[in-house]
Structures are given as structure tokens and as C-alpha cells.
Design a protein around this motif. Structure first.
Motif, PDB file in Angstrom:
ATOM      1  N   GLY A   1      26.832  32.700  16.502  1.00 25.88           N
ATOM      2  CA  GLY A   1      28.293  32.615  16.460  1.00 25.88           C
ATOM      3  C   GLY A   1      28.853  32.409  15.074  1.00 25.88           C
ATOM      4  N   GLU A   2      28.240  33.018  14.062  1.00 28.01           N
ATOM      5  CA  GLU A   2      28.666  32.812  12.675  1.00 28.01           C
ATOM      6  C   GLU A   2      29.929  33.577  12.323  1.00 28.01           C
ATOM      7  N   VAL A   3      30.076  34.787  12.814  1.00 31.39           N
ATOM      8  CA  VAL A   3      31.161  35.663  12.376  1.00 31.39           C
ATOM      9  C   VAL A   3      32.494  35.212  12.971  1.00 31.39           C
ATOM     10  N   LEU A   4      33.444  34.960  12.077  1.00 30.16           N
ATOM     11  CA  LEU A   4      34.771  34.510  12.497  1.00 30.16           C
ATOM     12  C   LEU A   4      35.829  35.608  12.370  1.00 30.16           C
ATOM     13  N   TYR A   5      35.629  36.526  11.412  1.00 31.25           N
ATOM     14  CA  TYR A   5      36.630  37.558  11.146  1.00 31.25           C
ATOM     15  C   TYR A   5      35.949  38.905  10.912  1.00 31.25           C
ATOM     16  N   VAL A   6      36.637  39.960  11.326  1.00 32.27           N
ATOM     17  CA  VAL A   6      36.174  41.330  11.087  1.00 32.27           C
ATOM     18  C   VAL A   6      37.198  42.035  10.204  1.00 32.27           C
ATOM     19  N   VAL A   7      36.725  42.640   9.127  1.00 27.25           N
ATOM     20  CA  VAL A   7      37.564  43.387   8.193  1.00 27.25           C
ATOM     21  C   VAL A   7      37.303  44.871   8.389  1.00 27.25           C
ATOM     22  N   TYR A   8      38.371  45.683   8.390  1.00 27.09           N
ATOM     23  CA  TYR A   8      38.198  47.125   8.576  1.00 27.09           C
ATOM     24  C   TYR A   8      39.354  47.877   7.918  1.00 27.09           C
ATOM     25  N   PRO A   9      39.109  49.145   7.543  1.00 28.80           N
ATOM     26  CA  PRO A   9      40.157  49.948   6.908  1.00 28.80           C
ATOM     27  C   PRO A   9      41.136  50.517   7.927  1.00 28.80           C
ATOM     28  N   ARG A  10      42.387  50.674   7.510  1.00 27.98           N
ATOM     29  CA  ARG A  10      43.388  51.399   8.272  1.00 27.98           C
ATOM     30  C   ARG A  10      43.766  52.653   7.482  1.00 27.98           C
ATOM     31  N   LYS A  11      44.760  53.395   7.926  1.00 29.24           N
ATOM     32  CA  LYS A  11      45.107  54.641   7.240  1.00 29.24           C
ATOM     33  C   LYS A  11      45.484  54.407   5.779  1.00 29.24           C
ATOM     34  N   ASP A  12      46.301  53.387   5.532  1.00 29.25           N
ATOM     35  CA  ASP A  12      46.780  53.160   4.173  1.00 29.25           C
ATOM     36  C   ASP A  12      46.689  51.703   3.755  1.00 29.25           C
ATOM     37  N   SER A  13      45.839  50.943   4.427  1.00 32.20           N
ATOM     38  CA  SER A  13      45.715  49.516   4.126  1.00 32.20           C
ATOM     39  C   SER A  13      44.412  48.997   4.733  1.00 32.20           C
ATOM     40  N   TYR A  14      44.243  47.684   4.685  1.00 29.29           N
ATOM     41  CA  TYR A  14      43.072  47.039   5.289  1.00 29.29           C
ATOM     42  C   TYR A  14      43.539  45.888   6.176  1.00 29.29           C
TER      43      TYR A  14
ATOM     44  N   ARG B   1      48.501  34.734  14.803  1.00 25.24           N
ATOM     45  CA  ARG B   1      47.457  34.343  13.841  1.00 25.24           C
ATOM     46  C   ARG B   1      46.082  34.912  14.192  1.00 25.24           C
ATOM     47  N   PHE B   2      46.082  36.157  14.676  1.00 24.89           N
ATOM     48  CA  PHE B   2      44.797  36.792  14.967  1.00 24.89           C
ATOM     49  C   PHE B   2      44.558  38.036  14.119  1.00 24.89           C
ATOM     50  N   ILE B   3      45.593  38.502  13.402  1.00 24.07           N
ATOM     51  CA  ILE B   3      45.418  39.676  12.551  1.00 24.07           C
ATOM     52  C   ILE B   3      46.301  39.544  11.315  1.00 24.07           C
ATOM     53  N   ALA B   4      45.753  40.008  10.180  1.00 21.61           N
ATOM     54  CA  ALA B   4      46.505  40.049   8.927  1.00 21.61           C
ATOM     55  C   ALA B   4      46.171  41.360   8.217  1.00 21.61           C
ATOM     56  N   VAL B   5      47.079  41.794   7.343  1.00 25.28           N
ATOM     57  CA  VAL B   5      46.929  43.082   6.664  1.00 25.28           C
ATOM     58  C   VAL B   5      47.196  42.903   5.174  1.00 25.28           C
ATOM     59  N   ALA B   6      46.448  43.647   4.353  1.00 24.27           N
ATOM     60  CA  ALA B   6      46.686  43.704   2.913  1.00 24.27           C
ATOM     61  C   ALA B   6      46.567  45.151   2.470  1.00 24.27           C
ATOM     62  N   GLY B   7      47.108  45.435   1.301  1.00 28.87           N
ATOM     63  CA  GLY B   7      47.139  46.813   0.825  1.00 28.87           C
ATOM     64  C   GLY B   7      45.808  47.328   0.318  1.00 28.87           C
ATOM     65  N   SER B   8      44.922  46.427  -0.103  1.00 27.33           N
ATOM     66  CA  SER B   8      43.653  46.849  -0.695  1.00 27.33           C
ATOM     67  C   SER B   8      42.483  46.101  -0.066  1.00 27.33           C
ATOM     68  N   TYR B   9      41.284  46.638  -0.309  1.00 28.30           N
ATOM     69  CA  TYR B   9      40.065  45.973   0.152  1.00 28.30           C
ATOM     70  C   TYR B   9      39.924  44.611  -0.517  1.00 28.30           C
ATOM     71  N   GLU B  10      40.206  44.569  -1.823  1.00 25.87           N
ATOM     72  CA  GLU B  10      40.101  43.307  -2.553  1.00 25.87           C
ATOM     73  C   GLU B  10      41.068  42.273  -1.983  1.00 25.87           C
ATOM     74  N   GLY B  11      42.260  42.726  -1.621  1.00 29.32           N
ATOM     75  CA  GLY B  11      43.257  41.817  -1.071  1.00 29.32           C
ATOM     76  C   GLY B  11      42.862  41.263   0.278  1.00 29.32           C
ATOM     77  N   ILE B  12      42.360  42.110   1.157  1.00 31.84           N
ATOM     78  CA  ILE B  12      42.010  41.639   2.497  1.00 31.84           C
ATOM     79  C   ILE B  12      40.792  40.727   2.445  1.00 31.84           C
ATOM     80  N   MET B  13      39.859  41.007   1.536  1.00 35.92           N
ATOM     81  CA  MET B  13      38.693  40.139   1.412  1.00 35.92           C
ATOM     82  C   MET B  13      39.085  38.763   0.890  1.00 35.92           C
ATOM     83  N   LYS B  14      40.074  38.720   0.014  1.00 36.83           N
ATOM     84  CA  LYS B  14      40.546  37.424  -0.474  1.00 36.83           C
ATOM     85  C   LYS B  14      41.194  36.634   0.660  1.00 36.83           C
ATOM     86  N   LEU B  15      41.991  37.337   1.489  1.00 38.48           N
ATOM     87  CA  LEU B  15      42.597  36.667   2.660  1.00 38.48           C
ATOM     88  C   LEU B  15      41.510  36.158   3.599  1.00 38.48           C
TER      89      LEU B  15
END
Length: 294
Positions: free
Chosen positions: A215-228, A272-286
Motif C-alpha cells: 500500500g505504498e502508492v498514494l498518487y498516480v501521475v499521468y499526461p493529459r492532452k495539454d497538461s499533467y 482533493r482527489f485530483i490536481a493539474v499542472a501545465g508541465s511534468y515538472e510542475g505536477i511532480m512538484k505538486l
């Protein structure tokens, strides 16, 4: 593979999701001529008869067949039990036997069993907030008392809708299997144990649940059409294992950027179950900030 022609029969009169979905199942496997009648002399000459006639595919007798869960089979479940594996192999010959059985059981549990329960008088749909479901949707295809619409035409329309629902559900399950290797690779390559990074947005929940025994994984990051995007992982009860920080809830653009320090932060849902950022670097920081939030 080519579909074999079959003459199939069920009862006439008012119809329900039971025999409608059963018909949709049979049409995935066979080219059919549907005869809706209660005359046993005519029914006995048909290839497959269900929900009428007292045979193996009619559940109206005293001696019902039950699932291990205790839910009795109706005609829909009996048809799926008899032909479901063959339907899945016909639709996707590339599947191995374990995959076919897994999809078969999933469709039975998440689609067919509920139809059977309701048709057997088990009221599973009584909630404070009324919810439309496949059985209630098909119920409304029956011609109204003051309508002159042809009953068989209405039945066939209901079957068309049921076939779309059935096919979509099966195809979506196939998609879960196709995504498995992507999820497995992402899980193996995690740099932060709490964050799963997918290089393509695909179904991940079931495979992740199998892989992540600790049960380690808390969040999943994935690409969208123009954001992450990043999304919280839910447990087997459907609850978020760790929600995103309260301070982010409902914020957008500049407001979210100011709170998080992520310049291209776009949005955080009020739930508080989903957030979006414009870049991969941004979403990883979030994502890292969310992991560290106590």
C-alpha cells in the motif's frame, strides 16, 4: 470467426432487463432470429429458449440455481454462465484462459448479477437518492399503456441499448488487461515509492491494487492532452488513501500557484482527489508536496 445462425425465443408481453440483456449476449455470438412467444409447441422447435418454457435457461421454477454469493440466477445470468466465456473468446481471441475467466467473472459480478437479483425480487436498488440503472432504463422501453408503439420494435430497441452497454463494459475490461504492462513497468520504475508515474493515461486501479501489496502508492501521475494530472489512489472501499492538502482545495491558476509555489499549477478539485499542472515538472512538484504534507 463467423457467427452461426440461431433461432432464439423468449416470452412476449412486458419485457425486463433480464431477457433483454440475455438477448444482447446471444447476439454477440450468433446471428439470430428472435421470436417472442409463450406457445410451448413453437418454442420447442427453436435453438435457444430462455426466460420461458421451463427449460435450463428459465429461472421461474422452484428449484433455482444460485451463485456462491447466494444470488439466484435469472435468465440473463444463465445465458452468461452458458455462453459468456465463448462470447469473450469470440470478441478477443488473443486472451489466455485466465484472462477470459477474469473478464467473465468481472462482468458477472459488476453487471449481470444485479440484473438477476432484481429480476428475482431482491431489491438492491433502494437508496435515499434514486439512481437510474440498466434495469430501470430498460423498463422504460416498454410501450406506455396509452401508446400504440409495436411491442417487438420496443424490445429490439432495448436490446440495441443493452448491447452497447454490454459491449462497452467488456471492451473497457479488455482495456484494463492491455494496460497491465504499462502499469507494471511504471510501478517497477518508481523513483518515489508513493508516486506512480504513467507515460500514458490508462486504467491502473486494479493492476496497482494487485502489485502494491504494501500500500505504498498514494498518487498516480499521468499526461493529459495539454497538461499533467495527479490523482489520489483509492482503497478497496473507494476511499482516498491520502487526500491532497486542504489548503489546495478548489484553487485555480494564480491562487494555487501562490499556495504551492508551482508556477504552472492549474487546478485542485474541491474533493482533493485530483490536481493539474501545465508541465511534468510542475505536477511532480505538486505530487511530492502532497506526499510530504502531514
Amino acid at each position: 470467426m463467423k457467427k452461426i445462425f440461431k433461432k432464439i425465443g423468449t416470452h412476449d408481453g412486458k419485457f425486463h432487463a433480464d431477457e433483454v440483456v440475455a438477448t444482447a449476449i446471444l447476439k454477440e455470438l450468433f446471428n439470430v432470429e428472435i421470436i417472442r412467444i409463450r406457445d410451448e409447441k413453437l418454442l420447442k422447435d427453436l435453438d435457444i429458449v430462455y426466460d420461458v418454457g421451463g427449460g435450463e435457461l428459465d429461472h421461474h421454477g422452484i428449484n433455482k440455481t444460485y451463485r456462491e454469493s447466494g444470488t439466484p440466477y435469472a435468465a440473463c445470468g444463465l445465458i452468461w454462465k452458458k455462453f459468456g466465456l465463448e462470447v469473450l473468446r469470440f470478441m478477443n481471441p488473443s486472451l489466455n484462459s485466465d484472462e477470459v475467466e477474469g473478464v467473465f467473472n468481472y462482468i458477472d459480478k459488476n453487471f449481470i448479477e444485479g440484473i438477476d437479483a432484481l429480476d428475482n425480487g431482491i431489491w438492491i436498488d433502494r437508496t435515499e437518492i434514486p439512481l437510474m440503472h440498466i434495469s430501470s432504463i430498460i423498463e422504460n422501453f416498454n410501450p406506455a399503456w396509452n401508446s400504440d408503439k409495436d411491442e417487438n420494435k420496443a424490445f429490439n430497441e432495448a436490446v440495441e441499448i443493452a448491447a452497447i452497454v454490454l459491449r462497452n463494459m467488456i471492451e473497457n475490461r479488455f482495456a484494463v488487461l492491455d494496460a497491465k504492462s504499462h502499469v507494471e513497468k511504471a510501478y517497477k520504475n518508481r523513483s518515489v515509492p508513493e508516486i506512480l508515474v504513467l507515460n500514458i493515461h490508462c486504467p491502473y486501479a486494479d493492476t496497482l491494487r494487485e502489485l502494491d501489496e504494501r500500500g505504498e502508492v498514494l498518487y498516480v501521475v499521468y499526461p493529459r492532452k495539454d497538461s499533467y494530472a495527479m490523482q489520489s489512489v483509492r482503497d478497496e472501499n473507494g476511499d482516498d488513501k491520502k487526500k491532497l492538502p486542504k489548503a489546495w482545495a478548489g484553487l485555480r491558476d494564480k491562487e494555487l500557484a501562490e499556495v504551492t509555489g508551482v508556477s504552472d499549477a492549474v487546478f485542485c478539485h474541491t474533493g482533493r482527489f485530483i490536481a493539474v499542472a501545465g508541465s511534468y515538472e510542475g505536477i511532480m512538484k505538486l505530487a511530492r508536496l502532497a506526499v510530504l504534507e502531514s
